[in-house]
Design a protein around this motif. Structure first.
Motif, PDB file in Angstrom:
ATOM      1  N   SER A 249     -26.370  38.843 -61.069  1.00  0.00           N
ATOM      2  CA  SER A 249     -26.915  38.416 -60.329  1.00  0.00           C
ATOM      3  C   SER A 249     -27.343  37.136 -59.531  1.00  0.00           C
ATOM      4  CB  SER A 249     -28.429  39.638 -60.603  1.00  0.00           C
ATOM      5  OG  SER A 249     -28.692  38.676 -61.457  1.00  0.00           O
ATOM      6  N   SER A 250     -27.736  36.439 -60.147  1.00  0.00           N
ATOM      7  CA  SER A 250     -28.466  35.143 -59.614  1.00  0.00           C
ATOM      8  C   SER A 250     -27.011  35.305 -58.854  1.00  0.00           C
ATOM      9  CB  SER A 250     -28.162  34.355 -60.445  1.00  0.00           C
ATOM     10  OG  SER A 250     -29.404  34.822 -61.528  1.00  0.00           O
ATOM     11  N   HIS A 251     -25.760  34.840 -58.698  1.00  0.00           N
ATOM     12  CA  HIS A 251     -24.664  34.754 -58.599  1.00  0.00           C
ATOM     13  C   HIS A 251     -24.192  35.496 -56.835  1.00  0.00           C
ATOM     14  CE1 HIS A 251     -21.973  32.879 -61.615  1.00  0.00           C
ATOM     15  NE2 HIS A 251     -22.974  31.920 -61.442  1.00  0.00           N
ATOM     16  N   LEU A 252     -24.939  36.967 -57.474  1.00  0.00           N
ATOM     17  CA  LEU A 252     -24.774  37.826 -56.174  1.00  0.00           C
ATOM     18  C   LEU A 252     -25.683  37.911 -55.018  1.00  0.00           C
ATOM     19  CD1 LEU A 252     -24.041  40.786 -58.095  1.00  0.00           C
ATOM     20  CD2 LEU A 252     -22.047  39.442 -56.358  1.00  0.00           C
ATOM     21  N   ILE A 253     -26.799  37.080 -55.833  1.00  0.00           N
ATOM     22  CA  ILE A 253     -27.754  36.396 -54.743  1.00  0.00           C
ATOM     23  C   ILE A 253     -27.360  35.767 -53.775  1.00  0.00           C
ATOM     24  CG2 ILE A 253     -30.092  34.944 -54.534  1.00  0.00           C
ATOM     25  CD1 ILE A 253     -31.012  36.648 -56.797  1.00  0.00           C
ATOM     26  N   VAL A 254     -26.578  33.748 -54.164  1.00  0.00           N
ATOM     27  CA  VAL A 254     -26.285  33.476 -53.193  1.00  0.00           C
ATOM     28  C   VAL A 254     -25.145  34.058 -52.695  1.00  0.00           C
ATOM     29  CG1 VAL A 254     -25.023  31.011 -53.567  1.00  0.00           C
ATOM     30  CG2 VAL A 254     -26.816  31.279 -54.699  1.00  0.00           C
ATOM     31  N   LEU A 255     -24.173  34.884 -52.431  1.00  0.00           N
ATOM     32  CA  LEU A 255     -23.204  35.382 -52.315  1.00  0.00           C
ATOM     33  C   LEU A 255     -23.521  36.353 -51.253  1.00  0.00           C
ATOM     34  CD1 LEU A 255     -20.772  36.043 -54.962  1.00  0.00           C
ATOM     35  CD2 LEU A 255     -20.586  33.952 -53.690  1.00  0.00           C
ATOM     36  N   SER A 256     -24.669  36.812 -51.064  1.00  0.00           N
ATOM     37  CA  SER A 256     -25.077  37.671 -50.145  1.00  0.00           C
ATOM     38  C   SER A 256     -25.552  36.791 -49.175  1.00  0.00           C
ATOM     39  CB  SER A 256     -25.953  38.866 -51.231  1.00  0.00           C
ATOM     40  OG  SER A 256     -25.385  39.328 -51.936  1.00  0.00           O
ATOM     41  N   LEU A 257     -26.704  36.077 -49.476  1.00  0.00           N
ATOM     42  CA  LEU A 257     -26.497  35.033 -47.959  1.00  0.00           C
ATOM     43  C   LEU A 257     -25.430  33.982 -47.480  1.00  0.00           C
ATOM     44  CD1 LEU A 257     -29.559  33.546 -50.293  1.00  0.00           C
ATOM     45  CD2 LEU A 257     -29.762  34.936 -48.710  1.00  0.00           C
ATOM     46  N   MET A 258     -24.718  34.087 -48.032  1.00  0.00           N
ATOM     47  CA  MET A 258     -24.042  33.124 -47.669  1.00  0.00           C
ATOM     48  C   MET A 258     -22.740  34.450 -47.248  1.00  0.00           C
ATOM     49  SD  MET A 258     -22.159  30.484 -50.423  1.00  0.00           S
ATOM     50  CE  MET A 258     -21.091  29.963 -49.137  1.00  0.00           C
ATOM     51  N   TYR A 259     -22.476  35.193 -47.486  1.00  0.00           N
ATOM     52  CA  TYR A 259     -21.706  36.062 -46.749  1.00  0.00           C
ATOM     53  C   TYR A 259     -22.700  36.661 -45.608  1.00  0.00           C
ATOM     54  CZ  TYR A 259     -17.611  35.930 -49.531  1.00  0.00           C
ATOM     55  OH  TYR A 259     -16.813  35.458 -50.361  1.00  0.00           O
ATOM     56  N   GLY A 260     -23.793  36.851 -45.964  1.00  0.00           N
ATOM     57  CA  GLY A 260     -24.679  37.825 -44.860  1.00  0.00           C
ATOM     58  C   GLY A 260     -24.951  36.789 -43.647  1.00  0.00           C
ATOM     59  N   SER A 261     -24.929  36.177 -43.774  1.00  0.00           N
ATOM     60  CA  SER A 261     -24.838  34.804 -42.513  1.00  0.00           C
ATOM     61  C   SER A 261     -24.322  34.741 -41.959  1.00  0.00           C
ATOM     62  CB  SER A 261     -25.794  33.583 -42.869  1.00  0.00           C
ATOM     63  OG  SER A 261     -25.070  32.339 -43.647  1.00  0.00           O
ATOM     64  N   CYS A 262     -23.236  34.201 -42.264  1.00  0.00           N
ATOM     65  CA  CYS A 262     -22.143  34.271 -40.972  1.00  0.00           C
ATOM     66  C   CYS A 262     -20.931  35.107 -41.076  1.00  0.00           C
ATOM     67  CB  CYS A 262     -20.575  33.493 -42.808  1.00  0.00           C
ATOM     68  SG  CYS A 262     -21.072  32.093 -43.314  1.00  0.00           S
ATOM     69  N   VAL A 263     -21.082  36.668 -41.135  1.00  0.00           N
ATOM     70  CA  VAL A 263     -20.684  38.156 -41.541  1.00  0.00           C
ATOM     71  C   VAL A 263     -21.703  38.408 -39.573  1.00  0.00           C
ATOM     72  CG1 VAL A 263     -20.490  40.235 -41.256  1.00  0.00           C
ATOM     73  CG2 VAL A 263     -20.299  38.922 -42.645  1.00  0.00           C
ATOM     74  N   PHE A 264     -22.993  37.870 -39.688  1.00  0.00           N
ATOM     75  CA  PHE A 264     -23.692  37.825 -38.944  1.00  0.00           C
ATOM     76  C   PHE A 264     -23.689  36.995 -37.933  1.00  0.00           C
ATOM     77  CE2 PHE A 264     -27.726  36.746 -36.422  1.00  0.00           C
ATOM     78  CZ  PHE A 264     -27.970  37.879 -36.207  1.00  0.00           C
ATOM     79  N   ILE A 265     -23.113  35.924 -37.631  1.00  0.00           N
ATOM     80  CA  ILE A 265     -22.532  34.889 -37.097  1.00  0.00           C
ATOM     81  C   ILE A 265     -20.992  35.210 -36.103  1.00  0.00           C
ATOM     82  CG2 ILE A 265     -22.507  32.650 -36.356  1.00  0.00           C
ATOM     83  CD1 ILE A 265     -24.501  31.998 -38.566  1.00  0.00           C
ATOM     84  N   TYR A 266     -20.300  35.416 -37.136  1.00  0.00           N
ATOM     85  CA  TYR A 266     -19.151  35.208 -36.187  1.00  0.00           C
ATOM     86  C   TYR A 266     -19.019  36.493 -36.519  1.00  0.00           C
ATOM     87  CZ  TYR A 266     -19.540  30.235 -37.773  1.00  0.00           C
ATOM     88  OH  TYR A 266     -19.945  28.880 -37.853  1.00  0.00           O
ATOM     89  N   VAL A 267     -18.560  37.567 -37.237  1.00  0.00           N
ATOM     90  CA  VAL A 267     -17.899  38.946 -37.409  1.00  0.00           C
ATOM     91  C   VAL A 267     -18.357  39.767 -36.508  1.00  0.00           C
ATOM     92  CG1 VAL A 267     -17.294  40.084 -38.889  1.00  0.00           C
ATOM     93  CG2 VAL A 267     -17.315  39.144 -39.563  1.00  0.00           C
TER      94      VAL A 267
END
Length: 319
Positions: A249-267
């Motif tokens: 769950s700790s790892h998934l928090i970081v992954l959610s922040l990273m992927y979420g912000s990048c998908v929002f910006i670039y995709v």
């Protein structure tokens, strides 16, 4: 905003030689406070990731595939934040917002190259955890030193040509004004938007490449963690399940922040739609996640704590 001597005549075309990084104009009056906040976050992130790299190299108990990937990821994160945050600190403290065309392209290349390499590393790290948890008897055979080195090399080898080609395409565009980039660093999206030539093909290329990189990395990561979750659910001990889920769950928090912000910006094909909101999302990616990574990935680990304490004790004794 500073005045710049940006135009340079080339025949009938006026080319931009310098850009102005707009930063955060609505809160620019809080420059000193923002400088202090971001400086503390920058120092904490740099020190935390540097500690991980140092401890992993110094302690032989951490010479395992998992910590090799983690230390490489921490090194990439150190370089990643140093590509962006120092310039942001200068903007907050001194108000110096100008950046040359060449420096802008270099910053965009370094930022994207390290970012893409980081996402590939995350996919590799998830595969490492998948093998460790789902195929523990074959772990040492599969994740041998040669394989680990090749996987890390592949992350950088794949990122370099993809981003190099994209940045070269952007450098060939014409920039004849305006010269204000609505961002706090030279990201390709707002830079392409400033071009006075037809940039639709470059914009689509950027969209396709970044989407492919993010979605491929995300698919590998989600597949690996899905299999990990299934394996954890089969564990007989409730305590083992709780411990494993806590880590995941700790790892998934970081992954959610990273992927979420990048998908929002670039995709999204039309990058002009949300350039202002991209700045806030980029702050998450460049400040928040590099700060959380050392805490979540390794500094919570008991083995790292022990290695850190012993290293500090040895330093005290040597004095």
């Amino acid at each position: 905003v500073e005045k710049v001597t940006m135009p340079m005549e080339m025949g009938n075309v006026t080319t931009v030689q310098e850009f102005i990084l707009e930063g955060f104009p609505t809160i620019q009056h809080l420059g000193k406070i923002l400088f202090l906040v971001h400086l503390l976050a920058y120092l904490a992130s740099t020190v935390g990731n540097a500690i991980i790299v140092t401890i992993t190299c110094a302690d032989s108990r951490l010479h395992t595939p998992m910590y090799f990937f983690l230390s490489t990821f921490s090194f990439v994160e150190c370089c990643f934040i140093n590509a962006v945050i120092p310039k942001l600190l200068v903007i907050f403290l001194l108000g110096r917002q100008t950046i040359s065309f060449l420096a802008c392209l270099i910053q965009a290349f370094v930022f994207l190259f390290l970012g893409v390499a980081g996402f590939f590393l995350i996919a590799v790290m998830s595969l490492d955890r998948y093998v460790a948890i789902c195929k523990p008897l074959h772990y040492t055979t599969i994740m041998n030193p040669k394989t680990c080195f090749l996987l890390v090399t592949a992350c950088f080898a794949l990122a370099f040509p993809l981003i190099t080609g994209l940045v070269i395409k952007v450098s060939q565009l014409s920039f004849c004004g305006p010269h204000v980039i609505p961002h706090f660093f030279c990201d390709l999206s707002p830079l392409i938007h400033l071009s006075c030539s037809d940039s639709r093909s470059v914009e689509m290329l950027a969209f396709v490449l970044i989407s492919f990189i993010l979605l491929t990395s995300l698919l590998i990561t989600l597949t690996a963690y899905s299999n990990i979750v299934v394996t954890i659910l089969r564990l007989p001990s409730a305590r083992e399940k709780q411990k494993a889920f806590s880590t995941c769950s700790s790892h998934l928090i970081v992954l959610s922040l990273m992927y979420g912000s990048c998908v929002f910006i670039y995709v999204k094909p039309k990058q002009t739609n949300r350039l202002d909101s991209n700045r806030e999302a980029a702050l998450v990616n460049t400040v928040v996640t590099p700060l959380l990574n050392p805490v979540i990935y390794t500094l919570r680990n008991k083995l790292v704590h022990r290695a850190l304490r012993e290293t500090m004790c040895r330093m005290k004794i040597s004095r």
